[in-house]
Design a protein around this motif. Structure first.
Motif, PDB file in Angstrom:
ATOM      1  N   MET A 131       1.697   8.929   7.945  1.00 19.54           N
ATOM      2  CA  MET A 131       2.640   8.290   8.862  1.00 19.54           C
ATOM      3  C   MET A 131       1.795   7.538   9.884  1.00 19.54           C
ATOM      4  N   VAL A 132       2.039   6.242  10.017  1.00 22.75           N
ATOM      5  CA  VAL A 132       1.176   5.432  10.872  1.00 22.75           C
ATOM      6  C   VAL A 132       1.852   5.134  12.200  1.00 22.75           C
ATOM      7  N   SER A 133       1.016   4.777  13.190  1.00 18.13           N
ATOM      8  CA  SER A 133       1.565   4.329  14.480  1.00 18.13           C
ATOM      9  C   SER A 133       1.502   2.822  14.491  1.00 18.13           C
ATOM     10  N   GLY A 186      11.535   0.068  12.112  1.00 14.56           N
ATOM     11  CA  GLY A 186      11.055   0.594  13.381  1.00 14.56           C
ATOM     12  C   GLY A 186      10.035   1.686  13.178  1.00 14.56           C
ATOM     13  N   ASN A 187       9.700   2.332  14.298  1.00 13.75           N
ATOM     14  CA  ASN A 187       8.667   3.361  14.300  1.00 13.75           C
ATOM     15  C   ASN A 187       9.303   4.754  14.257  1.00 13.75           C
ATOM     16  N   GLY A 188       9.099   5.437  13.149  1.00 12.05           N
ATOM     17  CA  GLY A 188       9.687   6.754  12.959  1.00 12.05           C
ATOM     18  C   GLY A 188       9.254   7.804  13.966  1.00 12.05           C
ATOM     19  N   TYR A 189       8.093   7.600  14.625  1.00 15.22           N
ATOM     20  CA  TYR A 189       7.651   8.581  15.629  1.00 15.22           C
ATOM     21  C   TYR A 189       8.681   8.720  16.758  1.00 15.22           C
ATOM     22  N   GLY A 201       0.808  -1.222   0.000  1.00  9.46           N
ATOM     23  CA  GLY A 201       0.000   0.000   0.000  1.00  9.46           C
ATOM     24  C   GLY A 201       0.844   1.276   0.000  1.00  9.46           C
ATOM     25  N   GLN A 202       2.144   1.178  -0.264  1.00 10.11           N
ATOM     26  CA  GLN A 202       3.035   2.343  -0.180  1.00 10.11           C
ATOM     27  C   GLN A 202       3.491   2.767  -1.578  1.00 10.11           C
ATOM     28  N   THR A 203       4.093   3.960  -1.658  1.00 11.65           N
ATOM     29  CA  THR A 203       4.524   4.471  -2.972  1.00 11.65           C
ATOM     30  C   THR A 203       5.917   5.070  -2.895  1.00 11.65           C
ATOM     31  N   ILE A 204       6.592   5.049  -4.034  1.00 14.96           N
ATOM     32  CA  ILE A 204       7.829   5.824  -4.207  1.00 14.96           C
ATOM     33  C   ILE A 204       7.364   7.176  -4.745  1.00 14.96           C
ATOM     34  N   LEU A 228      10.856  13.800   6.552  1.00 17.61           N
ATOM     35  CA  LEU A 228       9.757  12.842   6.667  1.00 17.61           C
ATOM     36  C   LEU A 228       9.182  12.629   5.278  1.00 17.61           C
ATOM     37  N   THR A 229       8.996  11.360   4.896  1.00 17.60           N
ATOM     38  CA  THR A 229       8.375  11.103   3.596  1.00 17.60           C
ATOM     39  C   THR A 229       7.044  10.381   3.772  1.00 17.60           C
ATOM     40  N   ALA A 230       6.502  10.432   4.986  1.00 22.69           N
ATOM     41  CA  ALA A 230       5.123  10.026   5.282  1.00 22.69           C
ATOM     42  C   ALA A 230       4.574  11.168   6.129  1.00 22.69           C
ATOM     43  N   ILE A 273      14.412   5.091   8.542  1.00 22.55           N
ATOM     44  CA  ILE A 273      13.565   4.180   9.328  1.00 22.55           C
ATOM     45  C   ILE A 273      12.328   3.819   8.517  1.00 22.55           C
ATOM     46  N   GLU A 274      11.961   2.537   8.547  1.00 23.81           N
ATOM     47  CA  GLU A 274      10.777   2.070   7.816  1.00 23.81           C
ATOM     48  C   GLU A 274       9.973   1.164   8.728  1.00 23.81           C
ATOM     49  N   ILE A 275       8.667   1.403   8.783  1.00 23.48           N
ATOM     50  CA  ILE A 275       7.816   0.650   9.717  1.00 23.48           C
ATOM     51  C   ILE A 275       7.360  -0.696   9.142  1.00 23.48           C
ATOM     52  N   LEU A 296      18.536  12.147   8.945  1.00 24.12           N
ATOM     53  CA  LEU A 296      17.585  11.099   9.306  1.00 24.12           C
ATOM     54  C   LEU A 296      16.384  11.193   8.378  1.00 24.12           C
ATOM     55  N   GLU A 297      16.013  10.060   7.769  1.00 19.74           N
ATOM     56  CA  GLU A 297      14.789  10.024   6.957  1.00 19.74           C
ATOM     57  C   GLU A 297      13.769   9.127   7.663  1.00 19.74           C
ATOM     58  N   ILE A 298      12.511   9.550   7.665  1.00 17.09           N
ATOM     59  CA  ILE A 298      11.436   8.695   8.183  1.00 17.09           C
ATOM     60  C   ILE A 298      10.620   8.218   6.990  1.00 17.09           C
ATOM     61  N   GLY A 299      10.556   6.907   6.798  1.00 19.58           N
ATOM     62  CA  GLY A 299       9.813   6.329   5.670  1.00 19.58           C
ATOM     63  C   GLY A 299      10.746   5.930   4.545  1.00 19.58           C
ATOM     64  N   ALA A 300      11.555   4.883   4.786  1.00 19.32           N
ATOM     65  CA  ALA A 300      12.552   4.460   3.776  1.00 19.32           C
ATOM     66  C   ALA A 300      11.873   3.997   2.494  1.00 19.32           C
ATOM     67  N   GLY A 301      10.708   3.333   2.603  1.00 16.66           N
ATOM     68  CA  GLY A 301       9.999   2.844   1.416  1.00 16.66           C
ATOM     69  C   GLY A 301      10.921   2.004   0.544  1.00 16.66           C
ATOM     70  N   SER A 302      11.123   2.441  -0.684  1.00 18.39           N
ATOM     71  CA  SER A 302      11.982   1.712  -1.633  1.00 18.39           C
ATOM     72  C   SER A 302      13.462   1.946  -1.376  1.00 18.39           C
ATOM     73  N   GLY A 303      13.796   3.011  -0.654  1.00 17.74           N
ATOM     74  CA  GLY A 303      15.206   3.380  -0.445  1.00 17.74           C
ATOM     75  C   GLY A 303      15.694   4.435  -1.430  1.00 17.74           C
ATOM     76  N   TYR A 304      14.836   4.836  -2.381  1.00 16.78           N
ATOM     77  CA  TYR A 304      15.284   5.764  -3.435  1.00 16.78           C
ATOM     78  C   TYR A 304      15.654   7.142  -2.881  1.00 16.78           C
ATOM     79  N   GLN A 305      14.761   7.727  -2.070  1.00 14.38           N
ATOM     80  CA  GLN A 305      15.060   9.055  -1.517  1.00 14.38           C
ATOM     81  C   GLN A 305      16.353   9.002  -0.688  1.00 14.38           C
ATOM     82  N   ALA A 306      16.525   7.909   0.068  1.00 16.85           N
ATOM     83  CA  ALA A 306      17.743   7.771   0.880  1.00 16.85           C
ATOM     84  C   ALA A 306      18.977   7.726  -0.011  1.00 16.85           C
TER      85      ALA A 306
HETATM   86  N1  SAH Z   1      10.955   7.663   0.792  1.00 15.28           N
HETATM   87  C1  SAH Z   1      10.330   6.538   0.131  1.00 15.28           C
HETATM   88  C2  SAH Z   1       8.837   6.720  -0.101  1.00 15.28           C
HETATM   89  C3  SAH Z   1       8.105   6.835   1.140  1.00 15.28           C
HETATM   90  S1  SAH Z   1       6.446   6.271   1.178  1.00 15.28           S
HETATM   91  C4  SAH Z   1      11.006   6.199  -1.177  1.00 15.28           C
HETATM   92  O1  SAH Z   1      11.927   6.916  -1.586  1.00 15.28           O
HETATM   93  O2  SAH Z   1      10.622   5.192  -1.778  1.00 15.28           O
HETATM   94  C5  SAH Z   1       6.262   6.443   2.928  1.00 15.28           C
HETATM   95  C6  SAH Z   1       6.861   5.313   3.735  1.00 15.28           C
HETATM   96  O3  SAH Z   1       6.715   5.654   5.102  1.00 15.28           O
HETATM   97  C7  SAH Z   1       6.131   3.988   3.542  1.00 15.28           C
HETATM   98  O4  SAH Z   1       7.033   3.000   3.147  1.00 15.28           O
HETATM   99  C8  SAH Z   1       5.550   3.701   4.931  1.00 15.28           C
HETATM  100  O5  SAH Z   1       5.524   2.325   5.264  1.00 15.28           O
HETATM  101  C9  SAH Z   1       6.495   4.473   5.835  1.00 15.28           C
HETATM  102  N2  SAH Z   1       5.954   4.821   7.157  1.00 15.28           N
HETATM  103  C10 SAH Z   1       4.680   5.173   7.471  1.00 15.28           C
HETATM  104  N3  SAH Z   1       4.593   5.418   8.796  1.00 15.28           N
HETATM  105  C11 SAH Z   1       5.832   5.216   9.317  1.00 15.28           C
HETATM  106  C12 SAH Z   1       6.388   5.304  10.638  1.00 15.28           C
HETATM  107  N4  SAH Z   1       5.647   5.621  11.706  1.00 15.28           N
HETATM  108  N5  SAH Z   1       7.704   5.032  10.794  1.00 15.28           N
HETATM  109  C13 SAH Z   1       8.489   4.695   9.744  1.00 15.28           C
HETATM  110  N6  SAH Z   1       8.019   4.577   8.481  1.00 15.28           N
HETATM  111  C14 SAH Z   1       6.723   4.852   8.268  1.00 15.28           C
END
Ligand code: SAH
Length: 226
Positions: free
Chosen positions: A221-223, A146-149, A71-74, A163-165, A119-121, A96-106
């Motif tokens: 961004m989910v908990s 882990g949990n980005g919060y 359910g996630q997107t790049i 933050l990318t979520a 960090i990716e949940i 620090l990036e929150i939401g690694a997803g695919s790893g592209y932004q990182a």
């Molecule tokens: N930066 C990513 C795209 C991010 S999509 C890329 O370059 O591909 C947002 C990501 O945030 C999703 O993978 C989702 O699972 C993650 N996410 C949502 N809530 C989160 C949280 N609390 N902690 C860490 N990651 C979280």
């Protein structure tokens, strides 16, 4: 065959997506408001097609986000470039990036900074981002499931946080983990259609300055479940 033709053929064989990537940079990034040359260069170098599911590779350089499973997107390439520019990165900085997803932004950030922590949940996404980044040689990126919060207290403080979520509000723990003089960029908003990009600056004397930016649409961004 002349040398120029041979050179292009060799390039195409090494990376069949090189010309699509050049077109992406020219038409979607440099022609809009991304002017930072180092960011443009990073967008030119990072092979986005390696970060999308194999069946979507032909769309990797198109002007929109793509699904990456769970359910996630790049994000759209332009948004990746714009947020990278907003972070005002430079050599020596720790991000620090929150939401690694695919790893592209990182991967893009890793070309603009000394070290990237992401960090990716969703566990399988964290694992595949880790594998992709390792395979492609992005050795200055560390991925944590882990949990980005909560941020990454063991590695704090950070010069920059992205933050990318989208959270409802920027989590206090992340502002705490930002260095004085640091910047945080985040999509913020309770519902998908009320999000905007926010920049938070922590001044050298520890004051917080907040600036509102363009409307955006990110996954929430989910908990983690209690
Ligand atoms: N930066 C990513 C795209 C991010 S999509 C890329 O370059 O591909 C947002 C990501 O945030 C999703 O993978 C989702 O699972 C993650 N996410 C949502 N809530 C989160 C949280 N609390 N902690 C860490 N990651 C979280």
């Amino acid at each position: 065959m002349n040398a120029v033709v041979l050179c292009c053929l060799l390039q195409a064989a090494a990376d069949p997506y090189a010309s699509a990537r050049e077109a992406m940079v020219r038409e979607q990034i440099a022609s809009r408001d991304v002017t930072d040359r180092v960011v443009i260069q990073a967008m030119r170098q990072v092979p986005r097609h390696e970060f999308v599911p194999p069946e979507l590779r032909d769309q990797a350089y198109a002007d929109h986000p793509l699904p990456i499973g769970h359910g996630q997107t790049i994000s759209q390439p332009y948004i990746v470039a714009l947020m990278s520019q907003m972070l005002k990165l430079g050599p020596g900085l720790r991000v620090l990036e929150i939401g690694a997803g695919s790893g592209y932004q990182a991967a893009v950030l890793s070309r603009l900074a000394a070290k990237v922590y992401t960090i990716e949940i969703v566990a399988p996404l964290a694992e595949s981002a880790r594998q992709t980044l390792k395979r492609l040689g992005y050795h200055n990126v560390e991925v944590r499931h882990g949990n980005g919060y909560l941020g990454w207290p063991e590695q704090a403080p950070f010069d920059r946080i992205l933050l990318t979520a989208a959270p409802r509000e920027v989590p206090a723990a992340l502002i705490e983990q930002l260095k004085p003089g640091g910047l945080l960029v985040a999509p913020v908003g309770g519902t998908p259609f009320s999000q905007e990009l926010v920049t938070i600056e922590k001044t050298l004397d520890g004051k917080i300055r907040r600036r509102r930016g363009i409307p955006v649409l990110f996954v929430p961004m989910v908990s983690p479940p209690e």
